[in-house]
Design an enzyme around this catalytic site. Structure first.
Site, mmCIF file in Angstrom:
data_model
loop_
_atom_site.group_PDB
_atom_site.id
_atom_site.type_symbol
_atom_site.label_atom_id
_atom_site.label_comp_id
_atom_site.label_asym_id
_atom_site.label_seq_id
_atom_site.Cartn_x
_atom_site.Cartn_y
_atom_site.Cartn_z
ATOM 1 N N ARG A 191 -32.664 1.457 -21.579
ATOM 2 C CA ARG A 191 -31.330 1.841 -21.119
ATOM 3 C C ARG A 191 -30.660 0.602 -20.517
ATOM 4 O O ARG A 191 -31.168 0.019 -19.552
ATOM 5 C CB ARG A 191 -31.440 2.957 -20.065
ATOM 6 C CG ARG A 191 -30.120 3.295 -19.421
ATOM 7 C CD ARG A 191 -30.183 4.530 -18.521
ATOM 8 N NE ARG A 191 -28.844 4.754 -18.005
ATOM 9 C CZ ARG A 191 -28.483 4.574 -16.730
ATOM 10 N NH1 ARG A 191 -29.357 4.233 -15.813
ATOM 11 N NH2 ARG A 191 -27.224 4.740 -16.375
ATOM 12 N N HIS A 214 -21.156 0.572 -16.053
ATOM 13 C CA HIS A 214 -22.081 0.504 -14.908
ATOM 14 C C HIS A 214 -21.458 -0.457 -13.890
ATOM 15 O O HIS A 214 -21.974 -1.536 -13.620
ATOM 16 C CB HIS A 214 -23.467 0.045 -15.376
ATOM 17 C CG HIS A 214 -24.582 0.314 -14.408
ATOM 18 N ND1 HIS A 214 -25.731 1.026 -14.730
ATOM 19 C CD2 HIS A 214 -24.731 -0.036 -13.107
ATOM 20 C CE1 HIS A 214 -26.535 1.084 -13.677
ATOM 21 N NE2 HIS A 214 -25.948 0.444 -12.671
ATOM 22 N N GLU A 246 -23.231 6.826 -12.326
ATOM 23 C CA GLU A 246 -23.094 7.088 -10.884
ATOM 24 C C GLU A 246 -21.668 7.000 -10.360
ATOM 25 O O GLU A 246 -21.374 6.167 -9.483
ATOM 26 C CB GLU A 246 -23.970 6.131 -10.066
ATOM 27 C CG GLU A 246 -25.448 6.238 -10.353
ATOM 28 C CD GLU A 246 -26.300 5.389 -9.401
ATOM 29 O OE1 GLU A 246 -25.731 4.671 -8.556
ATOM 30 O OE2 GLU A 246 -27.532 5.446 -9.505
ATOM 31 N N ASN A 291 -29.893 10.250 -11.853
ATOM 32 C CA ASN A 291 -30.510 9.175 -11.081
ATOM 33 C C ASN A 291 -30.924 9.758 -9.744
ATOM 34 O O ASN A 291 -30.099 10.365 -9.044
ATOM 35 C CB ASN A 291 -29.522 8.025 -10.841
ATOM 36 C CG ASN A 291 -29.210 7.271 -12.126
ATOM 37 O OD1 ASN A 291 -29.764 7.576 -13.174
ATOM 38 N ND2 ASN A 291 -28.324 6.297 -12.029
ATOM 39 N N TYR A 328 -33.252 9.036 -6.189
ATOM 40 C CA TYR A 328 -34.009 8.099 -5.360
ATOM 41 C C TYR A 328 -34.520 8.724 -4.068
ATOM 42 O O TYR A 328 -35.385 8.164 -3.411
ATOM 43 C CB TYR A 328 -33.133 6.884 -5.013
ATOM 44 C CG TYR A 328 -32.892 5.984 -6.201
ATOM 45 C CD1 TYR A 328 -33.782 4.960 -6.499
ATOM 46 C CD2 TYR A 328 -31.800 6.168 -7.036
ATOM 47 C CE1 TYR A 328 -33.578 4.132 -7.588
ATOM 48 C CE2 TYR A 328 -31.586 5.344 -8.129
ATOM 49 C CZ TYR A 328 -32.485 4.328 -8.408
ATOM 50 O OH TYR A 328 -32.290 3.513 -9.499
ATOM 51 N N GLU A 344 -32.687 7.033 -13.904
ATOM 52 C CA GLU A 344 -33.149 6.016 -12.958
ATOM 53 C C GLU A 344 -34.012 6.676 -11.899
ATOM 54 O O GLU A 344 -33.668 7.749 -11.382
ATOM 55 C CB GLU A 344 -31.984 5.341 -12.207
ATOM 56 C CG GLU A 344 -31.154 4.412 -13.028
ATOM 57 C CD GLU A 344 -30.035 3.757 -12.221
ATOM 58 O OE1 GLU A 344 -30.157 3.649 -10.974
ATOM 59 O OE2 GLU A 344 -29.038 3.368 -12.825
HETATM 60 O O1 IFM Z 1 -29.482 -0.961 -8.721
HETATM 61 C C1 IFM Z 1 -28.922 0.301 -8.643
HETATM 62 C C2 IFM Z 1 -28.285 0.704 -9.968
HETATM 63 O O2 IFM Z 1 -27.362 -0.227 -10.407
HETATM 64 C C3 IFM Z 1 -27.607 2.022 -9.811
HETATM 65 N N1 IFM Z 1 -28.487 3.008 -9.258
HETATM 66 C C4 IFM Z 1 -29.236 2.657 -8.083
HETATM 67 C C5 IFM Z 1 -29.945 1.346 -8.298
HETATM 68 C C6 IFM Z 1 -30.784 0.977 -7.071
HETATM 69 O O3 IFM Z 1 -29.998 0.898 -5.939
#
Ligand code: IFM
Length: 457
Positions: A89, A133, A178, A305, A307, A364
Site C-alpha cells: 500500500r 495521503h 485519514e 487505520n 492505533y 494501517e
Molecule cells: O505515519 C502515519 C501515517 O501517515 C498515517 N497514519 C498514522 C501513521 C503513524 O502516525
C-alpha cells in the site's frame, strides 16, 4: 531482552494460522519515504512548505530525501519479497504527477509510478494505491486548499487521470487516507500541514470538502478502471467514557461523533449525524443540497487505520465538542499511544455492526519506538513491536472469526520513515533505515511478521 522471549514470540506468530487468501502487506506514504521533493518536475506540496516553517517539525527535518525511495524503489520491492508480503500500500504524490494540482500532468512523475507498479507486479505484489495521503499541491493551498470547494473537483480530476494511467494494473484504489487527521490536525490544531489553527470550524470545513472530493472521485475512478475495487481509509477509534458520569459519557459521544461518525455516517448512510449538526450549528461549513448523496457512493471496501482506543472525559478540545483524552495506566508507544490490542477487535465489531461494509482492510496498524540501534550481532531485537503485531493480529482474527469481513492487514510501516511533525525521532518500521547510508535492515518484528504470513493455511 532475551532470546527466550524472541523464540516465544516466533512460536506465537507461527500459531496464528490465518486463511491462505488473507492479504498481508506493508504500507507507506509518498511524502514519508520518497524524497526527490523537487526531482523531475515535481511541484511543491503543503508538506514541502510546512517543513520549512521553523518549529513545525520536532527535529527540524523534512521529507526532502527521506528513504530516497524515489531512487531505491527496486531494492524496496526486493525487501517486500524478502518479507513474503502479498501487497504493498503506497500513495501517489499528487504534485509529482500534476505539479500545480490542476492542468498539465508531469509525464516523468507518471513514469516513476509506472516503473514502481510494473516492478511490483513482476515481483508478485499487489499494488494498493492511495490517491491522497496528505500532500496537497501547494498551488491549491494558495487558492484556499481544503477550505475551497473547488479543491474537491481538482482531486476528482486528478483521480480520473490516475485511473486512466494505472487503472489497467491497480486493483485497489483508496481516495483519501485519514480525513479526520489531515483535516483536524492540519486545520484545527495546526500540528500538521498546512498548519492552520482554526479549531472545530476549520476541521469541519476541511472535512466536508475532503469527503466531497472522495465522493466526486469514486465515479471517475470507476469510469476509467471499471474492474477497480474502490474505497476510503478512515482512522477510527472506539470511544470509551473515562467514568460513568454523564459529563464523561457526553464527552465520549462527542468524540465518537467527530472522529468516527462524521465520516462513517456520511460515507455509508448519506447524512451527517444530527447531534453533531445541532451542536456545531454555528460553525458548519457550506453543505449544499446533493453533497451528501455525492459523498455516499457505494464502496467495495473500507480501510481502517487503528492505533489505539480513546478514553474520553469532559475537556477543552474542540469547543463546542469539549472532550479531553485520559491516559489509563499501561504501556505506551513513543508517540504516546496506549498499547491496547483489543482496540482492533472492538473497532472492527463497531464498524461491522453499525455500517456493514462489504469488505474491510486494516490499512494501517503498528507502533513507534524511540530510535533503535542494532546490537553486536547487527540485529534490531524490537520485541515490543513484534509482540504488538502478534497481539493485534490475534485480536483482528478474533473479530474475523465472528464474521467481520476483514480481507487484509497492512503493517504500518514497511520501513522507518518521516513521521510528520515528529520528523525521524519515532521509528515505526519493521525494517530499519540508516539515513546516512540508506541501508535497510529487517528488524525482529519484520521476521515475526514474515512468520505470521507463512503460517497461513
Ligand atoms: O505515519 C502515519 C501515517 O501517515 C498515517 N497514519 C498514522 C501513521 C503513524 O502516525
Amino acid at each position: 531482552m532475551s532470546n527466550a522471549k524472541a523464540a516465544a514470540l516466533i512460536a506465537r506468530a507461527k500459531g496464528l494460522h490465518l486463511p491462505k487468501d488473507f492479504v498481508f502487506g506493508g504500507a507507506t506514504a509518498a511524502y514519508q519515504i520518497e524524497g526527490g521533493w523537487n526531482a523531475e518536475g515535481k511541484g511543491e506540496s503543503i508538506w514541502d512548505r510546512f517543513c520549512r516553517r521553523p518549529g513545525a517539525v520536532i527535529d527540524g527535518s523534512s521529507g526532502d530525501v527521506a528513504c530516497d525511495h524515489f531512487h531505491l524503489w527496486a531494492q524496496d520491492i526486493a525487501l517486500m519479497q524478502a518479507l513474503n508480503l502479498d501487497a504493498y500500500r503506497f500513495s501517489i504524490a499528487w504534485s509529482r504527477v500534476q505539479p500545480q494540482g490542476s492542468g498539465a500532468l508531469n509525464p516523468k512523475g507518471i513514469g516513476f509510478y509506472d516503473r514502481l507498479i510494473d516492478g511490483l507486479l513482476a515481483a508478485g505484489l499487489a499494488p494498493h494505491v492511495t490517491l491522497y495521503h496528505w500532500d496537497l499541491p501547494q498551488a491549491l493551498q494558495d487558492k484556499g486548499g481544503w477550505y475551497n470547494r473547488d479543491t474537491a473537483h481538482r482531486l476528482a480530476d486528478y483521480a480520473g487521470h490516475m485511473a486512466q494511467a494505472f487503472g489497467d494494473r491497480i486493483g485497489h484504489w483508496t481516495t483519501l487516507n485519514e480525513p479526520w487527521t489531515f483535516c483536524w490536525s492540519g486545520h484545527a490544531s495546526g500540528e500538521d500541514a498546512p498548519g492552520l489553527t482554526d479549531g472545530a470550524k476549520g476541521g469541519l470545513a476541511a472535512s466536508h470538502h475532503a469527503l466531497l472530493a472522495h465522493g466526486l472521485a469514486v465515479p471517475r475512478i470507476r469510469a476509467a478502471a471499471p474492474k477497480a475495487q474502490v474505497g476510503i481509509v478512515l482512522d477510527l477509534n472506539v470511544a470509551e467514557p473515562a467514568s460513568p458520569s454523564p459529563q464523561d459519557q457526553t464527552a465520549a459521544r462527542h468524540f465518537d461523533l467527530a472522529q468516527n461518525r462524521f465520516y462513517l455516517d456520511a460515507v455509508f448512510k448519506g447524512h451527517y449525524p444530527a447531534e453533531l449538526l445541532d451542536l456545531c450549528a454555528d460553525i458548519l461549513p457550506d453543505i449544499r443540497d446533493g453533497d451528501l448523496a455525492t459523498i455516499a457512493q457505494p464502496l467495495d471496501y473500507l480501510g481502517v487505520n487503528i492505533y489505539r482506543r480513546s478514553v474520553m472525559a469532559a475537556g477543552t478540545e474542540w469547543p463546542p465538542l469539549n472532550f479531553g483524552r485520559v491516559s489509563p495506566t499501561g504501556d505506551y508507544t513513543a508517540v504516546g499511544y496506549e498499547i491496547f490490542p483489543r482496540c482492533i477487535h472492538d473497532v472492527l465489531i463497531y464498524v461491522h455492526e453499525n455500517y456493514g461494509p462489504k469488505a474491510i482492510y486494516i490499512a494501517e496498524n503498528g507502533m513507534a519506538t524511540a530510535i533503535e540501534t542494532p546490537d553486536a550481532q547487527g540485529t534490531i531485537l524490537d520485541l515490543q513491536r513484534a509482540a504488538y503485531y502478534v497481539d493485534h493480529i490475534a485480536e483482528m482474527e478474533r473479530a474475523r472469526r465472528k464474521g467481520v469481513p476483514v480481507k487484509g492487514y497492512f503493517a504500518w510501516t514497511l520501513m522507518d520513515n518521516f513521521e510528520w511533525a515528529y520528523g525521524y525521532t519515532v521509528p515505526f518500521g519493521i525494517v530499519q533505515v540508516d539515513y546516512a547510508t540508506q541501508a535497510r535492515r529487517i528488524k525482529f518484528s519484520g521476521e515475526t511478521y514474515r512468520e505470521i504470513i507463512k503460517a497461513r493455511r
